[in-house]
Design an enzyme around this catalytic site. Structure first.
Site, short mmCIF file in Angstrom:
data_model
loop_
_atom_site.label_atom_id
_atom_site.label_comp_id
_atom_site.label_asym_id
_atom_site.label_seq_id
_atom_site.Cartn_x
_atom_site.Cartn_y
_atom_site.Cartn_z
N SER A 187 46.59 38.82 31.78
CA SER A 187 46.53 39.50 30.67
C SER A 187 46.22 41.09 30.72
O SER A 187 46.68 41.85 29.89
CB SER A 187 45.70 39.01 29.58
OG SER A 187 44.46 39.04 29.59
N HIS A 228 40.52 42.17 43.39
CA HIS A 228 39.24 42.67 42.46
C HIS A 228 38.40 43.52 43.01
O HIS A 228 37.95 44.54 42.42
CB HIS A 228 38.79 41.52 42.27
CG HIS A 228 39.31 40.61 40.64
ND1 HIS A 228 38.69 41.11 39.55
CD2 HIS A 228 40.41 40.03 40.50
CE1 HIS A 228 39.50 40.20 38.60
NE2 HIS A 228 40.46 39.77 39.27
#
Length: 364
Positions: A187, A228
């Site tokens: 998301s 990340h």
């Protein structure tokens, strides 16, 4: 030193001529265009153009000659960056220059993390007024950009605004401050959490599943972890632990916790509480009691923390009912944890398809 911003946009302006993107379309519809960045210093000269009057010192930064260090007759100092991030040579030069600037005009659309680096180097201090320049359609809209800048202690001003070295700096969240960022898979919730802390000089990133979290033998999983890590600024420190309550209780720099779902899965595993085969019990088993204790410790630490904490978690209330008992257990546990932490947070936001929806507080 007074600086009139004759323009605040990137080299092509905002909206860019002939560009059909949604961002440029929004500005055209609002008749809110911005001209390319140009600075008029003390009404005496345009930065980067023509002769510099006596009493001023203007120095181009190494590796980016269109970025400047300016000192005025009154001793006020200004940094004006070029479009894009400041290169390492410029950052090294700024670090050696000494005291913090009074004014800093930066491209925070391209590289918000450079503000955190400048703070870490001492070039931007508590009294520095920070203003975004070179803004353009890399940002979805001025409203969204202004929201992001509020996290970083920076401002967005209209073309024609005069910014003074005597102006107070834009405040940024001060500890204790707790933010819960919820969202489904892919998301954009982790990006939103990282974005919030990009302007901080140091951040402790907590990989809350511990060192063995996830699927270390899976190439796709390793690629996700690498992505990340690549997004995190160099000044961030990483801690891998499932003792999340202890970290939240400590004093120190801001925390980014990613994520509570991974932490809960690790806790259920450590406590042997998945119990997929046994029927539901009327009274808690020893394993369930251990999970309750760990959850209560985290909630208490979250409530009492003196730090600025941003935590990422999975929104589990919109999916299908899991087929397995363990899946339903995880959904129920995480949903309950999310509710309790949201109740103890100054902010809670839901991220859907990369768009951030602030959740209203539980008070008028």
């Amino acid at each position: 030193m007074d600086v009139r911003l004759l323009g605040t946009a990137g080299p092509l302006g905002w909206p860019a001529e002939g560009c059909g993107c949604a961002s440029c379309g929004r500005l055209r519809a609002a008749d809110a265009g911005r001209a390319p960045t140009a600075l008029l210093v003390d009404g005496a000269f345009r930065l980067g153009e023509g002769r510099v009057p006596a009493g001023y010192q203007v120095r181009p930064l190494p590796g980016t000659p269109s970025a400047h260090d300016v000192t005025g007759p009154d001793g006020a100092r200004m940094l004006c960056a070029a479009p894009g991030p400041l290169p390492g040579s410029a950052l090294d030069w700024v670090a050696r220059a000494g005291a913090a600037y009074d004014l800093a005009f930066l491209d925070l659309v391209a590289a918000p993390e450079q503000l955190g680096e400048l703070r870490r180097l001492g070039a931007v201090g508590p009294a520095t007024t920070v203003v975004a320049v070179h803004v353009d359609h890399r940002a979805p809209s001025p409203h969204e950009l202004d929201r992001r800048l509020s996290f970083w202690g920076a401002g967005l001003v209209p073309d024609g605004t005069v910014v003074s070295s005597a102006d107070p700096p834009v405040p940024r969240p001060s500890a204790p401050y707790r933010v819960l960022v919820l969202g489904g898979a892919r998301s954009g919730k982790s990006e939103e959490a990282e974005r919030r802390l990009a302007g901080e000089p140091t951040v402790t990133y907590v990989a809350a599943g511990g060192a063995g979290a996830g699927r270390p033998d899976d190439p796709e999983w390793r690629a996700r972890i690498a992505a990340h890590r690549a997004r995190r600024p160099s000044g961030w420190r990483t801690v891998e632990t499932t003792d999340l309550a202890a970290v939240v209780r400590e004093t120190g720099d801001p925390l980014l916790v990613d994520g509570l779902g991974t932490w809960l899965a690790a806790v259920l595993d450590e406590c042997g509480a998945w119990d997929t085969d046994a029927p539901a019990q009327a009274t808690p088993s020893q394993a369930e009691a251990q999970v309750r204790r760990r959850v209560e410790e985290l909630v208490a630490a979250w409530r009492a923390t003196r730090r600025y904490v941003v935590a990422v978690t999975d929104e589990v209330g919109s999916g299908v009912v899991p087929e397995t008992r363990s899946g339903r257990r995880f959904r129920d546990e995480l949903g309950g944890l999310n509710q309790r932490l949201a109740a103890e947070s100054e902010e809670a936001t839901l991220v859907v398809a990369g768009r951030v929806l602030p959740l209203p507080p539980p008070w008028p």
